[in-house]
Design an enzyme around this catalytic site. Structure first.
Site, PDB file in Angstrom:
ATOM      1  N   ASN A 137     -62.472   3.474  -3.945  1.00  0.00           N
ATOM      2  CA  ASN A 137     -61.943   2.153  -4.301  1.00  0.00           C
ATOM      3  C   ASN A 137     -63.095   1.312  -4.840  1.00  0.00           C
ATOM      4  OD1 ASN A 137     -63.214   0.639  -2.032  1.00  0.00           O
ATOM      5  ND2 ASN A 137     -61.952   2.050  -0.838  1.00  0.00           N
ATOM      6  N   LYS A 197     -64.262  23.721  -7.827  1.00  0.00           N
ATOM      7  CA  LYS A 197     -63.805  22.742  -8.810  1.00  0.00           C
ATOM      8  C   LYS A 197     -62.468  23.198  -9.430  1.00  0.00           C
ATOM      9  CE  LYS A 197     -64.978  20.564 -13.108  1.00  0.00           C
ATOM     10  NZ  LYS A 197     -65.693  20.711 -14.360  1.00  0.00           N
ATOM     11  N   PHE A 242     -61.354  -7.013   8.529  1.00  0.00           N
ATOM     12  CA  PHE A 242     -61.065  -7.697   7.263  1.00  0.00           C
ATOM     13  C   PHE A 242     -59.678  -7.247   6.829  1.00  0.00           C
ATOM     14  CE2 PHE A 242     -64.467 -10.068   5.101  1.00  0.00           C
ATOM     15  CZ  PHE A 242     -65.459  -9.985   6.072  1.00  0.00           C
ATOM     16  N   LYS A 290     -53.727  -3.761  14.794  1.00  0.00           N
ATOM     17  CA  LYS A 290     -54.993  -3.056  15.059  1.00  0.00           C
ATOM     18  C   LYS A 290     -55.611  -3.487  16.386  1.00  0.00           C
ATOM     19  CE  LYS A 290     -55.762  -1.940  10.315  1.00  0.00           C
ATOM     20  NZ  LYS A 290     -56.477  -0.863   9.622  1.00  0.00           N
TER      21      LYS A 290
END
Ligand code: PMT
Length: 410
Positions: free
Chosen positions: A209, A287, A324, A342
């Site tokens: 990300n 791969k 966060f 959480k």
């Protein structure tokens, strides 16, 4: 970090004593002066000459040596230091310390000292877990002795568990946070996660990300500046390691979870990392080849939730766990739901819609959500968000010392 500090290092008889010349070297590099006392047992694992060479001073060993007593004397030895550091501290020496025995130079110095004592236990895991050792450690802690470690890992005897001596760099960090203990977070330890995680598809491709680690790294630095001993666990980022912080570099969510678990116990945890929620279950060993393997079909599996695991009630739960919430819509509502799900104490809600530029950028707009309140913080640099969060944490823990039972957060 230890400029001008005088350390009396007592080296007792455990295999970990072989690490003490490196410890002395790092203490001196950090600005301290070091004088060594070596027990007979310690001298089986490290030579007086090695310690004298790195410390640049004589090594003291014998309580009944006329020369040693004449030159320094055990009382002065214990007084002419800012702290006494026992590393490694064997089960035997800890037991003697707990019961006030003074049968050699090191234990006599420890009984005679009026200076703070820090001990770095090192022993076999069964000895560490023995009820006698546990009660000796509790007694010493109650008397104000600070314990550094022990670490978990493979022992010299081949067993695995808690009992390894803390690494020299961790001892230096612990000492510097001890000396900074007048700072608001002096004496507290913190774990911070930062950056993205990379979840492999095959040996060369991964899912990631846009997190840069700027926010998490700034938090680690800000907590350190308030005196905390910080372990930063970072995914792959393009940032330098913050100074005076222990940094563990990881790649995947599972690596991060293992590193966090290994960094416990800690008083504070701040999870700023953008951990991938899922990883590829059918990771290819080689791969993937266009045209040979066809269009890859990725099967996904959920990653461990690090924040939820840290927040679970138990002995090793940090006193304050901060998460966060990166949201692109209904920011506050989703952040509140995450806080509840959480089980953390606070959550920093931030809008990460592309127009905000939060991911990877230098600015952040945070709402601090606790179980009872929401604080709207101004839009500011990640550096200032980190400062504000660290100050808020210090104020909370300072107030909690007096107002709450441990583990309770407002
Ligand atoms: O790195 P920067 O470019 O500076 O950007 C900062 C940031 C936007 C990444 C940061 O401020 C932020 O919001 N971090 C959390 C990103 C995130 O993954 O949010 P989330 O809502 O998906 O996760 C919620 C919380 O659970 C987070 O504290 C996250 O660290 C934690 N989590 C998530 C999944 C998982 N498997 N384990 C976790 O611990």
């Amino acid at each position: 970090m230890l400029n001008g500090k005088r350390i009396l290092l007592i080296v007792t008889g455990g295999i970990a004593a072989y690490k003490t010349p490196e410890l002395v070297r790092q203490l001196i590099k950090a600005g301290a002066t070091v004088r060594c006392v070596l027990t007979r047992g310690g001298a089986q694992f490290v030579t007086p000459l090695a310690l004298a060479s790195v410390s640049g001073d004589q090594v003291y060993s014998d309580l009944f040596s006329l020369t040693d007593e004449h030159e320094m004397g055990h009382i002065n030895l214990s007084r002419e230091a800012d702290v006494v550091l026992v590393a490694p501290a064997t089960a035997n020496t800890l037991a003697k310390m707990a019961h006030g025995l003074a049968d050699n130079l090191s234990t006599t110095v420890l009984l005679a000292t009026d200076k703070p004592v820090l001990a770095v236990p090192a022993m076999n895991v069964r000895m560490w877990e023995h009820a006698a050792t546990k009660s000796n450690i509790a007694m010493l802690r109650a008397r104000g002795v600070t314990m550094i470690g022990p670490d978990e890992g493979e022992m010299a005897c081949g067993e695995w568990g808690e009992g390894r001596m803390a690494e020299p760099e961790d001892i230096v960090l612990a000492l510097s946070s001890f000396f900074g203990s007048t700072a608001p977070l002096g004496g507290y330890s913190a774990i911070v996660t930062s950056g993205p995680t990379h979840e492999p598809i095959d040996p060369v491709r991964y899912i990631a990300n846009r997190s840069s680690g700027k926010q998490g790294h700034a938090i680690a630095q800000a907590l350190k500046e308030l005196g905390a001993r910080v372990t930063l666990i970072s995914g792959p980022v393009d940032l330098p390691d913050p100074q005076g912080v222990k940094v563990i570099h990881v790649q995947s969510a599972r690596d991060m979870a293992t590193a966090v678990e290994g960094a416990l116990p800690a008083d504070i945890a701040v999870c700023a990392a953008a951990v991938a929620d899922w990883r590829v279950d059918n990771q290819a060993p080689q791969k993937l080849k266009k045209g040979i393997d066809g269009m890859p079909s990725l099967s996904m599996v959920e990653n461990p939730d690090i924040l939820a695991a840290l927040s679970r009630p138990g002995e090793r739960r940090p006193q304050l766990v901060v998460g966060f919430a990166a949201e692109t819509e209904n920011v506050l509502e989703h952040a509140r739901a995450k806080l509840a799900k959480k089980g953390c104490d606070w959550i920093c809600a931030n809008d990460v819609s592309p127009s905000t530029g939060t991911f990877g950028g230098d600015q952040n707009t945070v709402q601090l959500v606790t179980r009872t309140s929401v604080e709207d913080w101004p839009s500011q640099s990640k550096f200032h968000v980190a400062k504000q969060l660290a100050t808020r944490i210090a104020a909370h823990l300072g107030a909690q010392k007096f107002a709450h039972k441990p583990g309770e957060a407002s």
